[in-house]
Design an enzyme around this catalytic site. Sequence first.
Site, PDB file in Angstrom:
ATOM      1  N   ILE A   1       0.834  -1.210   0.000  1.00 26.54           N
ATOM      2  CA  ILE A   1       0.000   0.000   0.000  1.00 26.54           C
ATOM      3  C   ILE A   1       0.870   1.262   0.000  1.00 26.54           C
ATOM      4  CG2 ILE A   1      -1.588   1.339   1.464  1.00 26.54           C
ATOM      5  CD1 ILE A   1      -2.855  -1.386   2.297  1.00 26.54           C
TER       6      ILE A   1
ATOM      7  N   ASP B   1      11.812   2.523   5.038  1.00 29.09           N
ATOM      8  CA  ASP B   1      11.363   1.156   5.344  1.00 29.09           C
ATOM      9  C   ASP B   1      12.475   0.427   6.082  1.00 29.09           C
ATOM     10  OD1 ASP B   1       8.920  -0.659   3.787  1.00 29.09           O
ATOM     11  OD2 ASP B   1      10.508  -1.778   4.827  1.00 29.09           O
TER      12      ASP B   1
ATOM     13  N   VAL C   1      10.516   2.443  12.237  1.00 25.72           N
ATOM     14  CA  VAL C   1       9.513   3.304  12.889  1.00 25.72           C
ATOM     15  C   VAL C   1       9.453   3.105  14.404  1.00 25.72           C
ATOM     16  CG1 VAL C   1       8.059   3.514  10.825  1.00 25.72           C
ATOM     17  CG2 VAL C   1       7.575   1.680  12.481  1.00 25.72           C
TER      18      VAL C   1
ATOM     19  N   ASN D   1       2.357   4.332   7.669  1.00 24.26           N
ATOM     20  CA  ASN D   1       1.791   3.170   6.964  1.00 24.26           C
ATOM     21  C   ASN D   1       2.432   1.844   7.392  1.00 24.26           C
ATOM     22  OD1 ASN D   1       0.718   1.681   4.406  1.00 24.26           O
ATOM     23  ND2 ASN D   1       2.944   1.566   4.202  1.00 24.26           N
TER      24      ASN D   1
ATOM     25  N   SER E   1      -7.108   0.163   9.802  1.00 23.01           N
ATOM     26  CA  SER E   1      -7.656  -0.995   9.101  1.00 23.01           C
ATOM     27  C   SER E   1      -9.113  -1.106   9.514  1.00 23.01           C
ATOM     28  CB  SER E   1      -6.903  -2.255   9.549  1.00 23.01           C
ATOM     29  OG  SER E   1      -7.580  -3.419   9.122  1.00 23.01           O
TER      30      SER E   1
ATOM     31  N   TYR F   1      -3.333  -7.859  16.437  1.00 25.26           N
ATOM     32  CA  TYR F   1      -3.421  -6.919  15.309  1.00 25.26           C
ATOM     33  C   TYR F   1      -4.671  -6.055  15.453  1.00 25.26           C
ATOM     34  CZ  TYR F   1      -3.665  -5.301  10.415  1.00 25.26           C
ATOM     35  OH  TYR F   1      -3.731  -4.533   9.270  1.00 25.26           O
TER      36      TYR F   1
ATOM     37  N   THR G   1      -9.949  -2.572   3.840  1.00 23.33           N
ATOM     38  CA  THR G   1     -10.341  -3.965   4.011  1.00 23.33           C
ATOM     39  C   THR G   1      -9.130  -4.827   3.639  1.00 23.33           C
ATOM     40  OG1 THR G   1     -12.078  -5.544   3.446  1.00 23.33           O
ATOM     41  CG2 THR G   1     -11.160  -4.287   1.606  1.00 23.33           C
TER      42      THR G   1
ATOM     43  N   THR H   1      -1.819  -7.464  -0.962  1.00 28.53           N
ATOM     44  CA  THR H   1      -0.385  -7.202  -0.812  1.00 28.53           C
ATOM     45  C   THR H   1       0.207  -8.453  -0.161  1.00 28.53           C
ATOM     46  OG1 THR H   1      -0.553  -6.381   1.440  1.00 28.53           O
ATOM     47  CG2 THR H   1      -0.865  -4.752  -0.325  1.00 28.53           C
TER      48      THR H   1
HETATM   49  P1  NAD Z   1       3.313  -4.892   3.279  1.00 26.43           P
HETATM   50  O1  NAD Z   1       3.848  -5.994   4.111  1.00 26.43           O
HETATM   51  O2  NAD Z   1       3.154  -5.102   1.819  1.00 26.43           O
HETATM   52  O3  NAD Z   1       4.173  -3.553   3.495  1.00 26.43           O
HETATM   53  C1  NAD Z   1       4.469  -3.069   4.777  1.00 26.43           C
HETATM   54  C2  NAD Z   1       5.862  -2.503   4.792  1.00 26.43           C
HETATM   55  O4  NAD Z   1       6.148  -2.045   6.149  1.00 26.43           O
HETATM   56  C3  NAD Z   1       6.953  -3.518   4.435  1.00 26.43           C
HETATM   57  O5  NAD Z   1       7.742  -3.042   3.355  1.00 26.43           O
HETATM   58  C4  NAD Z   1       7.782  -3.646   5.712  1.00 26.43           C
HETATM   59  O6  NAD Z   1       9.160  -3.888   5.485  1.00 26.43           O
HETATM   60  C5  NAD Z   1       7.536  -2.307   6.384  1.00 26.43           C
HETATM   61  N1  NAD Z   1       7.875  -2.324   7.820  1.00 26.43           N
HETATM   62  C6  NAD Z   1       7.659  -3.314   8.722  1.00 26.43           C
HETATM   63  N2  NAD Z   1       8.205  -2.997   9.905  1.00 26.43           N
HETATM   64  C7  NAD Z   1       8.762  -1.757   9.773  1.00 26.43           C
HETATM   65  C8  NAD Z   1       9.473  -0.901  10.641  1.00 26.43           C
HETATM   66  N3  NAD Z   1       9.756  -1.241  11.909  1.00 26.43           N
HETATM   67  N4  NAD Z   1       9.897   0.295  10.173  1.00 26.43           N
HETATM   68  C9  NAD Z   1       9.657   0.657   8.868  1.00 26.43           C
HETATM   69  N5  NAD Z   1       9.004  -0.142   7.986  1.00 26.43           N
HETATM   70  C10 NAD Z   1       8.554  -1.334   8.435  1.00 26.43           C
HETATM   71  O7  NAD Z   1       1.896  -4.507   3.936  1.00 26.43           O
HETATM   72  P2  NAD Z   1       0.702  -3.580   3.379  1.00 26.43           P
HETATM   73  O8  NAD Z   1      -0.442  -4.464   3.111  1.00 26.43           O
HETATM   74  O9  NAD Z   1       1.194  -2.662   2.332  1.00 26.43           O
HETATM   75  O10 NAD Z   1       0.352  -2.785   4.732  1.00 26.43           O
HETATM   76  C11 NAD Z   1       0.548  -1.403   4.883  1.00 26.43           C
HETATM   77  C12 NAD Z   1      -0.350  -0.931   6.013  1.00 26.43           C
HETATM   78  O11 NAD Z   1      -1.722  -1.158   5.659  1.00 26.43           O
HETATM   79  C13 NAD Z   1      -0.131  -1.662   7.342  1.00 26.43           C
HETATM   80  O12 NAD Z   1      -0.224  -0.740   8.407  1.00 26.43           O
HETATM   81  C14 NAD Z   1      -1.274  -2.644   7.379  1.00 26.43           C
HETATM   82  O13 NAD Z   1      -1.610  -3.021   8.696  1.00 26.43           O
HETATM   83  C15 NAD Z   1      -2.368  -1.838   6.716  1.00 26.43           C
HETATM   84  N6  NAD Z   1      -3.449  -2.650   6.183  1.00 26.43           N
HETATM   85  C16 NAD Z   1      -3.194  -3.636   5.280  1.00 26.43           C
HETATM   86  C17 NAD Z   1      -4.238  -4.424   4.818  1.00 26.43           C
HETATM   87  C18 NAD Z   1      -4.013  -5.565   3.863  1.00 26.43           C
HETATM   88  O14 NAD Z   1      -4.871  -6.475   3.798  1.00 26.43           O
HETATM   89  N7  NAD Z   1      -2.934  -5.596   3.091  1.00 26.43           N
HETATM   90  C19 NAD Z   1      -5.547  -4.201   5.272  1.00 26.43           C
HETATM   91  C20 NAD Z   1      -5.764  -3.174   6.188  1.00 26.43           C
HETATM   92  C21 NAD Z   1      -4.710  -2.400   6.630  1.00 26.43           C
END
Ligand code: NAD
Length: 277
Positions: free
Chosen positions: A21, A40, A63, A89, A141, A154, A185, A189
Amino acid sequence: MSSTDKIRGKVVVITGGARGIGLATAVALQALGAKIAIGDIDETTVKESGSARDFEVYGKLDVTDGASFESFLDEVERTIGPIDVVINNAGIMPTGRVVDEPDALTRRILEINVYGVILGSKSALRRMLPRRSGHIINIASLAGESHIPGLATYNASKHAVLGFSDTLREEYRGSGVHISSVLPTLTNTELGSGVTAPKAMRAAEPEEIAAAIVGLIVSPKSKVRVTRTAGIISQVVNFLPTPLGDAIGRSLGSGHAFLDDVDAERRKAYEERARGV
Ligand code: NAD
């Protein structure tokens, strides 16, 4: 003023921007003329993603580490100017029964998903408040306003992000700094790999979440739920008496979507990355 006019030239920081995302959002904002900084924990991937797309700043950011956050934001301001938007994010979503969750993993989820968002928001506020301008967008989320077996910690972390962001919105009302939350939702990813969306709730594409974030920057509001249908279902279920809401959740399959229905083989690589194995 068009969307492009409202976004062109804005300095936008996105945590966890190496993939998923965060990266989709960076690409969408860059196309509208924003200056992009992605940070990241995955240094190799963030450098590949950043250089391939010619973002202004890309590099390692943890982060959960205040000093890492400060130095990343300092570098962004030194290289491209005052930060207009911070998108908190970065997040992880290990699945499984909470009774089996190692304590260190519980801490890790809370540190990345909650502590990281709080650190990022504080650091952004300190820079934005004196200028009376800026926008903090926290990626929560729909799990932040629901309860899904297999995601207890979570769920707790995302409830916390929403509570924190709503509180900031009131605390800094009238300050010139906007605070928003995004409630996606299940999205296609790596984080969602091996999980099938509960009935009636198709999985979103990361570009749909990115488009919603662009919409928030163009026209700030407190929260946006994506997809619209999943957002409405979530709000209706929350409005109902608890036993009825829970029964509807179960009938949609949420009771096993993140437990027995998980395709463990397809999910293995993500679980290892999220758990830091
Ligand atoms: P993703 O795993 O594709 O990407 C997340 C990124 O965060 C990764 O590149 C990871 O290396 C990075 N990350 C992890 N720990 C970190 C840290 N300590 N410092 C910096 N970076 C760090 O996941 P995504 O699906 O793109 O999720 C992004 C956000 O969206 C998250 O907060 C997730 O909870 C939220 N979200 C995702 C979904 C889904 O279904 N994919 C749904 C709702 C919410």
